[in-house]
Scaffold this motif. Structure first.
Motif, PDB file in Angstrom:
ATOM      1  N   ARG A 220      -5.550  -0.244  -3.938  1.00 21.16           N
ATOM      2  CA  ARG A 220      -5.716  -0.830  -2.599  1.00 21.16           C
ATOM      3  C   ARG A 220      -5.922  -2.336  -2.620  1.00 21.16           C
ATOM      4  O   ARG A 220      -6.329  -2.913  -1.627  1.00 21.16           O
ATOM      5  CB  ARG A 220      -6.951  -0.197  -1.931  1.00 21.16           C
ATOM      6  CG  ARG A 220      -6.910   1.300  -1.804  1.00 21.16           C
ATOM      7  CD  ARG A 220      -5.922   1.670  -0.713  1.00 21.16           C
ATOM      8  NE  ARG A 220      -5.776   3.106  -0.600  1.00 21.16           N
ATOM      9  CZ  ARG A 220      -6.494   3.858   0.208  1.00 21.16           C
ATOM     10  NH1 ARG A 220      -7.399   3.325   0.959  1.00 21.16           N
ATOM     11  NH2 ARG A 220      -6.269   5.144   0.268  1.00 21.16           N
ATOM     12  N   ARG A 221      -5.665  -2.970  -3.730  1.00 19.13           N
ATOM     13  CA  ARG A 221      -6.169  -4.346  -3.886  1.00 19.13           C
ATOM     14  C   ARG A 221      -5.677  -5.342  -2.842  1.00 19.13           C
ATOM     15  O   ARG A 221      -6.383  -6.282  -2.508  1.00 19.13           O
ATOM     16  CB  ARG A 221      -5.896  -4.863  -5.287  1.00 19.13           C
ATOM     17  CG  ARG A 221      -4.437  -5.057  -5.616  1.00 19.13           C
ATOM     18  CD  ARG A 221      -4.294  -5.601  -7.016  1.00 19.13           C
ATOM     19  NE  ARG A 221      -2.922  -5.436  -7.454  1.00 19.13           N
ATOM     20  CZ  ARG A 221      -2.537  -5.562  -8.694  1.00 19.13           C
ATOM     21  NH1 ARG A 221      -3.414  -5.855  -9.624  1.00 19.13           N
ATOM     22  NH2 ARG A 221      -1.283  -5.393  -9.019  1.00 19.13           N
ATOM     23  N   ASP A 222      -4.466  -5.139  -2.314  1.00 17.83           N
ATOM     24  CA  ASP A 222      -3.961  -6.108  -1.335  1.00 17.83           C
ATOM     25  C   ASP A 222      -4.180  -5.672   0.108  1.00 17.83           C
ATOM     26  O   ASP A 222      -3.763  -6.351   1.041  1.00 17.83           O
ATOM     27  CB  ASP A 222      -2.475  -6.369  -1.595  1.00 17.83           C
ATOM     28  CG  ASP A 222      -2.269  -7.010  -2.965  1.00 17.83           C
ATOM     29  OD1 ASP A 222      -3.060  -7.921  -3.306  1.00 17.83           O
ATOM     30  OD2 ASP A 222      -1.371  -6.573  -3.708  1.00 17.83           O
ATOM     31  N   GLN A 223      -4.822  -4.530   0.293  1.00 16.62           N
ATOM     32  CA  GLN A 223      -5.071  -4.037   1.658  1.00 16.62           C
ATOM     33  C   GLN A 223      -6.380  -4.590   2.205  1.00 16.62           C
ATOM     34  O   GLN A 223      -7.318  -4.843   1.445  1.00 16.62           O
ATOM     35  CB  GLN A 223      -5.200  -2.518   1.637  1.00 16.62           C
ATOM     36  CG  GLN A 223      -3.873  -1.799   1.551  1.00 16.62           C
ATOM     37  CD  GLN A 223      -4.092  -0.291   1.525  1.00 16.62           C
ATOM     38  OE1 GLN A 223      -5.101   0.209   1.999  1.00 16.62           O
ATOM     39  NE2 GLN A 223      -3.145   0.408   0.947  1.00 16.62           N
ATOM     40  N   PRO A 224      -6.455  -4.720   3.560  1.00 17.18           N
ATOM     41  CA  PRO A 224      -7.751  -5.113   4.125  1.00 17.18           C
ATOM     42  C   PRO A 224      -8.806  -4.066   3.773  1.00 17.18           C
ATOM     43  O   PRO A 224      -8.563  -2.866   3.904  1.00 17.18           O
ATOM     44  CB  PRO A 224      -7.491  -5.123   5.633  1.00 17.18           C
ATOM     45  CG  PRO A 224      -6.011  -5.210   5.780  1.00 17.18           C
ATOM     46  CD  PRO A 224      -5.413  -4.527   4.585  1.00 17.18           C
ATOM     47  N   ALA A 225      -9.960  -4.541   3.314  1.00 14.12           N
ATOM     48  CA  ALA A 225     -11.001  -3.618   2.851  1.00 14.12           C
ATOM     49  C   ALA A 225     -11.459  -2.687   3.969  1.00 14.12           C
ATOM     50  O   ALA A 225     -11.844  -1.546   3.725  1.00 14.12           O
ATOM     51  CB  ALA A 225     -12.179  -4.411   2.299  1.00 14.12           C
ATOM     52  N   GLY A 226     -11.396  -3.176   5.213  1.00  9.28           N
ATOM     53  CA  GLY A 226     -11.844  -2.380   6.357  1.00  9.28           C
ATOM     54  C   GLY A 226     -11.001  -1.138   6.611  1.00  9.28           C
ATOM     55  O   GLY A 226     -11.418  -0.252   7.354  1.00  9.28           O
ATOM     56  N   GLN A 227      -9.831  -1.076   5.989  1.00  3.94           N
ATOM     57  CA  GLN A 227      -8.980   0.109   6.181  1.00  3.94           C
ATOM     58  C   GLN A 227      -9.345   1.240   5.230  1.00  3.94           C
ATOM     59  O   GLN A 227      -8.804   2.330   5.323  1.00  3.94           O
ATOM     60  CB  GLN A 227      -7.513  -0.265   5.971  1.00  3.94           C
ATOM     61  CG  GLN A 227      -6.940  -1.046   7.143  1.00  3.94           C
ATOM     62  CD  GLN A 227      -5.478  -1.425   6.927  1.00  3.94           C
ATOM     63  OE1 GLN A 227      -4.868  -1.034   5.926  1.00  3.94           O
ATOM     64  NE2 GLN A 227      -4.934  -2.188   7.848  1.00  3.94           N
ATOM     65  N   MET A 228     -10.247   0.986   4.315  1.00  6.45           N
ATOM     66  CA  MET A 228     -10.615   2.042   3.364  1.00  6.45           C
ATOM     67  C   MET A 228     -11.705   2.934   3.955  1.00  6.45           C
ATOM     68  O   MET A 228     -12.406   2.561   4.892  1.00  6.45           O
ATOM     69  CB  MET A 228     -11.123   1.427   2.056  1.00  6.45           C
ATOM     70  CG  MET A 228     -10.075   0.616   1.334  1.00  6.45           C
ATOM     71  SD  MET A 228     -10.514   0.356  -0.410  1.00  6.45           S
ATOM     72  CE  MET A 228     -12.033  -0.534  -0.268  1.00  6.45           C
ATOM     73  N   SER A 229     -11.875   4.100   3.350  1.00  2.00           N
ATOM     74  CA  SER A 229     -12.938   5.016   3.787  1.00  2.00           C
ATOM     75  C   SER A 229     -14.303   4.433   3.408  1.00  2.00           C
ATOM     76  O   SER A 229     -14.392   3.520   2.571  1.00  2.00           O
ATOM     77  CB  SER A 229     -12.772   6.374   3.101  1.00  2.00           C
ATOM     78  OG  SER A 229     -13.129   6.263   1.737  1.00  2.00           O
TER      79      SER A 229
END
Ligand code: ATP
Length: 236
Positions: free
Chosen positions: A128-137
């Motif tokens: 997930r490194r390039d995804q916004p952190a807020g989109q993670m569980s």
């Protein structure tokens, strides 16, 4: 001893939150501090990290008094705190959140090395490194918060209520992270309200009520102690 907290007293506007608390953590140990809401656990964690000032007592790291040291200096001496509520930057990527954890590692090579180590320990963060952190569980965000705190290679990792607000399967995931970190030799202090998972994880446990330690010992001794449950639930 890596950490010694001696006769700690911490007040909020002259009202004591922690009164005469003593804990010790040896290098390589996983120690849990459990106790009910308002017992003074978060206050103790923040005071060790230098975020909250103590009123009296001593906090020694490797025998050196750190109780009047700034949070930045305490961090530089090897104490890393994952605060309650995680404090992840939701719009920033996972990688950027991790880099915030290593402001001291100015040299790019050092940062890259720490990032690689975290991706190895927490494969989901690499995915997930390039995804916004807020989109993670929530569970993944807690892993990110722990990995961020690990970026400086701390000698002592303090994690305040890692399971707060997480569904049970994510709590399992976060606790499995501690097992992995323990295998790496990281010394960990986990603060939790509930004792069940803490008992499964820790080498030793401190039960805190009303700002002080009421019971302590190796987990296997405490679980076989009939008084533990009663003390935990405030019946003694
Ligand atoms: P929790 O599990 O709810 O976080 P805790 O064991 O971590 O509980 P603390 O948050 O350390 O307990 O709180 C200890 C005491 O200090 C409580 O009586 C609480 O009301 C008080 N307290 C905590 N933070 C503050 C603050 N910012 N101002 C005033 N009193 C506070």
């Amino acid at each position: 001893m890596l950490l010694e907290v001696k006769n700690l007293r911490v007040d909020y506007h002259k009202v004591p939150a922690v009164r005469g608390l003593n804990i010790e953590i040896a290098q390589g140990e996983v120690v849990c501090m459990v106790g009910p809401n308002g017992a003074g656990k978060s206050t103790t964690a923040m005071t060790i990290a230098g975020v909250k000032r103590l009123t009296s007592g001593q906090i020694l790291l490797d025998g050196v008094d750190i109780s009047r040291t700034t949070p930045e200096a305490v961090a530089a001496m090897g104490v890393s705190l994952v605060p309650e509520g995680r404090r992840i930057f939701g719009r920033m990527s996972v990688r950027e959140n991790l880099l915030i954890g290593a402001p001291l590692a100015r040299k790019r090579g050092q940062q890259a090395q720490s990032l690689d180590r975290m991706y190895e320990l927490f494969p989901i963060l690499e995915q997930r490194r390039d995804q916004p952190a807020g989109q993670m569980s929530g569970g993944e965000q807690q892993q990110l918060a722990i990995a961020r705190a690990m970026m400086t290679g701390p000698r002592l990792l303090i994690v305040d209520e890692p399971s707060l607000g997480l569904a049970p399967q994510f709590v399992d995931l976060v606790f499995s992270t501690f097992v992995r970190l323990r295998q790496e030799g990281v010394t960990i202090l986990v603060v939790e309200q509930s004792s069940r998972r803490a008992l499964a994880l820790a080498d030793r446990l401190y039960l805190v009520r009303s700002g002080g330690v009421v019971m302590e010992g190796p987990v296997d001794e405490l679980t076989s102690n009939a008084g533990f449950e009663a003390a935990y639930f405030g019946e003694v």
